[in-house]
Design an enzyme around this catalytic site. Structure first.
Site, mmCIF file in Angstrom:
data_model
loop_
_atom_site.group_PDB
_atom_site.id
_atom_site.type_symbol
_atom_site.label_atom_id
_atom_site.label_comp_id
_atom_site.label_asym_id
_atom_site.label_seq_id
_atom_site.Cartn_x
_atom_site.Cartn_y
_atom_site.Cartn_z
ATOM 1 N N LYS A 76 0.421 -1.275 -0.203
ATOM 2 C CA LYS A 76 -0.286 0.111 0.093
ATOM 3 C C LYS A 76 0.980 1.524 0.032
ATOM 4 C CE LYS A 76 -4.142 2.099 2.566
ATOM 5 N NZ LYS A 76 -4.521 2.281 4.183
ATOM 6 N N SER A 151 -9.338 2.240 3.142
ATOM 7 C CA SER A 151 -8.379 2.840 1.903
ATOM 8 C C SER A 151 -7.559 1.443 1.293
ATOM 9 C CB SER A 151 -7.503 3.885 3.281
ATOM 10 O OG SER A 151 -7.098 3.223 4.336
ATOM 11 N N SER A 175 -9.692 -0.403 7.369
ATOM 12 C CA SER A 175 -8.726 -0.270 6.263
ATOM 13 C C SER A 175 -8.286 -1.649 4.906
ATOM 14 C CB SER A 175 -7.824 1.655 6.629
ATOM 15 O OG SER A 175 -8.836 2.322 6.192
#
Lengths: 476, 95
Positions: A76, A151, A175
């Site tokens: 990420k 996210s 997330s």
């Protein structure tokens, strides 16, 4: 090439001469190209990953390979990876290159994982749909008109669409678990402080956890075992020994399980999710586990507490982005204050600015006690109540989400309805507890549903073993 | 709680952000809505409850006091949007 679900399958095939790290890396690279419209990756390290794959194939042949040899992972865009760009899907970090590796990333590299690229996410990990990225939304591979969640949306979609075997994400309020649920895969948020946060871009420091996204419990256990533990660079990381999770994945105990009554009764939860959750609970009962409904009286206060505290921490953490030392700098500033203001106003996206504003407000003179201190007190009450439940039950179960993956743009203009997407996941972050989302079937449109298990601090081994057991129950 | 445009302007200054008139209106509305929503916490009696501040059980983690250079001067300057050979460059701020 066949679709692999765990590193063990891959290693068996490598050992049998059926595949190699180079072949695997080529396979994932070609998938990334084919599925580029998902927008899961911000950057792909094609040549570098292939060179690394070649090197690891040699190590395997020489019997000197690390524990993650054969695993192709994505990161990420919030994890420092030395000499690679990093920008939290934000314009404000345009051009920034990491000068060091996050501890978790370093440990992946030390064990011979192949890092294939940097994954799209909500800007500064603020969002539940990946629509807040400066680089556009990520699409759900099951239905391209829907979000992958957020996210860590790019990280989840990449594992879902077989663009890599696993991803490291971050989980501040769900997330990792919420996108895992929306994408039909596994998302693990360990106990707060289990994994060093060194090199993780900070959003809300008392909530942030590096999380793990995989297709198998075995890989989640292995990755946790590799990245967790003491670190000289993070004084808050736990000094507890890291158990050998991978060796403790079998369980035959009868457990006592509590589930959130509201989550299978409330109108706010979709009927199909309720049905699937009840079915999973029924299955556990049939196997002789004690399964009981639990009421959580503070449920309605979880999200307000979370938003006050995370925005406050974010407003402070994000004050470092000022255009002076790194990243984007606005043109035309006449003095320092205007340099800061112009840079930050142009560099941050809308949701990030809104959260900084809210956080600054709740920390400002005159409102600090009424909002910030109040929320810290309620956080303690929520933690005490949750700990009380977990002293009576081995696991606390809820659906991971209230709905399946929603349409892109569905919550536009109504932020509060978007915030509700995190209703069940936020509790674990408020309390610092480990939680996991595992697949629990699909709705009538084929959209994945997740079920969440939460347990006591540092009880990841039971959590992983029981998750594996539940997944096996589903398939048997 | 309702907040007005003046409060938005004041908070924006503290946060080192600037907004257009239209954005200010939008923020006045959306921040007021969020604050109304979080005001729900006032229903809970928290008298005598200690704020929960630290989530890690670790305390006073110290290491040997040996100087370490974790980032070299040139590495630290490398990402700067504007610099000279030794320093970050910023606009003049003393009159």
């Amino acid at each position: 090439m066949k679709r692999y679900h765990s590193l063990q399958e891959i290693r068996e095939d490598i050992d049998a001469g059926k595949t190699s790290c180079v072949e695997l890396t080529r396979y994932y690279l070609s998938n990334i190209k084919k599925k580029s419209s998902l927008n899961a990756f911000l950057e792909v390290y094609e040549q570098e990953a292939l060179a690394k794959a070649e090197e690891i194939d040699k190590k395997i042949a020489a019997g000197k390979a690390g524990r993650l040899a054969g695993m192709v992972v994505g990161l990420k865009d919030v994890l420092c990876h030395k000499d690679h760009r990093l920008q939290a899907s934000s314009k404000i970090l345009d051009g920034f290159k990491s000068k060091f590796n996050a501890t978790a990333v370093q440990r992946l590299i030390d064990e011979d994982a192949i890092i294939i690229g940097r994954q799209n996410c909500d800007e500064f990990a603020m969002g539940s749909s990946n629509e807040n990225s400066a680089f556009g939304p990520v699409l759900n591979d099951v239905d391209n008109s829907r979000v992958p969640g957020g996210s860590s949306g790019g990280s989840a979609a990449a594992v879902q669409a077989d663009l890599c075997l696993a991803s490291l994400g971050s989980d501040t309020g769900g997330s990792v678990r919420q996108p895992a649920a929306f994408c039909g895969i596994i998302g693990l948020k360990p106990t707060y402080s289990r994994i060093s946060r060194y090199g993780l871009i900070a959003y809300a420091s008392s909530f942030d956890c590096i999380g793990i996204i995989t297709r198998s419990i075995e890989d989640a256990a292995l990755l946790l075992e590799v990245v967790a533990g003491r670190d000289d660079y993070d004084s808050t990381v736990s000094s507890r020994e890291v158990p050998e999770y991978t060796k403790m994945l079998k369980t035959s105990k009868k457990y006592k399980i509590g589930y959130l009554r509201e989550s299978v009764e409330s109108k706010g939860v979709s009927d199909e999710i309720k049905k699937h959750t009840l079915k999973a609970l029924e299955l556990l009962k049939k196997q002789g586990h004690i399964v009981e409904p639990v009421q959580f009286k503070l449920l309605d206060y979880i999200l307000p507490t979370y938003y006050i505290l995370t925005t406050a921490e974010a407003s402070s953490n994000l004050s470092r982005y000022d255009g002076v030392r790194y990243g984007y700098r606005a043109e035309g500033a006449t003095d320092m204050v205007s340099l800061y203001k112009k840079t930050r106003s142009q560099g941050f996206g809308k949701e990030v600015k809104k959260r900084i504003m809210l956080g600054t407000f709740v920390l400002s003179a005159g409102y600090y006690d009424a909002y910030y201190t109040k929320a810290q007190k309620v956080r303690r009450l929520i933690k005490e109540e949750t700990d009380r439940i977990l002293s009576q039950y081995d696991f606390f179960i809820t659906p991971t989400t209230t709905t399946v993956a929603f349409k892109i743009g569905e919550h536009e203009g109504d932020p509060l309805s978007m915030y509700l997407a995190d209703l069940f996941t936020v509790q674990a972050n408020l309390c610092g507890l480990p939680a996991i989302s595992i697949p629990n079937g699909c709705d009538s449109n084929g959209l994945p549903i997740g079920i969440q298990l939460m347990t006591k601090s540092f009880a990841e081994q039971e959590l992983l073993a029981f998750s594996k057991y539940m997944l096996e129950l589903q398939t048997n | 709680m309702k907040i007005d445009k003046k409060t938005v302007e004041n908070i924006a200054h503290l946060a080192r952000l600037e907004f257009t008139e239209e954005e200010k209106l939008e923020l006045t509305d959306s921040l007021s809505k969020i604050l109304d929503w979080v005001d729900k916490l006032s229903e809970i009696n928290t008298e005598g409850v200690e704020p929960l501040i630290h989530m890690s059980e670790e305390t006073n983690v110290l290491r040997e006091d040996i100087p370490q250079n974790t980032l070299s001067h040139s590495d630290a300057l490398d990402n700067a949007p504007k610099k000279d050979s030794d320093y970050f460059r910023v606009p003049k701020f003393l009159g």
